[in-house]
Design an enzyme around this catalytic site. Structure first.
Site: not given
Ligand code: CNA
Length: 297
Positions: A54-57, A128, A130, A147
């Site tokens: 899932p993404d954040f927003r 990302n 991941d 990040h």
């Protein structure tokens, strides 16, 4: 320079132009004519939703809509370094889901790898954490994980390095890894709000002036300083946004000359773009061969 939740590139009261069917085609034409030899890709969580992360927003499915189980006072607390310092549990619970290992790269990641195979990728800048870019074979020197990632770990207070595998083992077994030097909590080197960006991020100072095409995919452009990167290519350089909705400077009407966007599902847009470029077969073949290897190891 540290990470914060603010986007100067995100104006509020502006109209939104819808994408035109010619946008993708005109960018594909530039690539085919050999006009784009230094492509910079800027990416976010939307490139991995097709891999099941899932993404954040995104309302409903994004992590920010589903944080009840992590018991945090506000969504961003889960990636806030001061909050983590007091209570690392919410992040560690989420880390168990995000740790690389249970997800595979998808068509979008392989599209970027083929961009590299064609000798056209100057650099990919991803937010990302991941690890799917590396997993699909985008080499380290072509990738900036702005990040951070789970590949290394260190003390969140004194930065003493800590073996990443040991940190992973502890987190997966609901234990808190602690620093052998100062006993503070160890965390994977994922960049939190309030923390500095990795040194490699500053490659952007030489990459962006050199870029001749910028592709922005799967990001809301809400996190600074990353979001402002998209404004640092030369004003004549074409920018292509592939996303579900217009974001950052693409919310402005009229769009800057040379700005193009294709709105909709990212995997569909990337596939369409790859077909226009005549790369679809190569991407599918690469995916088949890599995923067989991935399945065997
Ligand atoms: P975000 O703010 O959640 O934005 C994602 C964007 O992608 C949104 O504009 C969505 O509309 C769009 N999107 C999502 N799925 C699709 C789709 N299938 N097709 C088209 N568009 C889609 O995430 P950002 O990356 O902008 O925010 C940066 C944060 C998210 C970084 O600090 C990451 O560490 C963090 N994050 C990373 C992951 C990951 O590593 N996979 C997952 C969740 C969050």
């Amino acid at each position: 320079m540290c990470v914060c939740l603010f986007s100067a590139a995100n104006p509020s009261s502006r109209g939104v132009k819808s994408s035109s069917p010619h946008d993708l085609l005109s960018v594909a034409r530039l690539v085919k004519l050999g006009r784009s030899k230094n492509v910079v890709v800027v990416a976010g969580a939307g490139i991995s939703t097709a891999s099941g992360i899932p993404d954040f927003r995104t309302p409903g499915t994004g992590l920010y809509s589903n944080l009840e189980k992590y018991n945090v006072p506000y969504p961003e607390a889960i990636f806030n370094i001061d909050y983590f310092s007091d209570n690392p549990q919410p992040f560690f619970s989420l880390a168990k889901v995000l740790y690389p290992g249970s997800h595979r790269p998808n068509y979008i990641h392989y599209f970027i790898r083929v961009l590299h195979h064609k000798g056209l990728l100057l650099r990919m800048y991803t937010q990302n954490i991941d690890g799917l870019e590396k997993l699909c074979g985008i080499p380290d020197d072509k990738l900036v994980e702005a990040h951070g990632s789970f590949a290394t770990a260190s003390c969140h207070l004194c930065y003493t390095p800590y073996p990443a595998e040991e940190a992973r083992y502890a987190i997966m077994h609901d234990r808190v890894p602690t620093c052998s030097f100062c006993t503070a909590t160890v965390k994977p080197d994922v960049v939190f709000f309030g923390e500095d960006l990795p040194r490699k991020y500053f490659l952007h100072r030489k990459d962006f002036p050199k870029a001749d095409l910028l592709i922005i995919m799967g990001t809301s452009l809400k996190i600074e300083p990353f979001a402002s990167l998209v404004n640092s290519v030369r004003s004549t350089v074409p920018r292509l946004l592939l996303n579900r909705n217009a974001v950052g400077p693409f919310e402005r009407v009229p769009l800057r000359r040379g700005d193009h966007m294709e709105l909709g599902d990212l995997a569909d847009s990337v596939r369409k773009f790859a077909e226009m470029l005549g790369w679809d077969g190569e991407i599918q073949e690469l995916m088949r061969s890599q995923e067989v290897v991935g399945f065997l190891i």
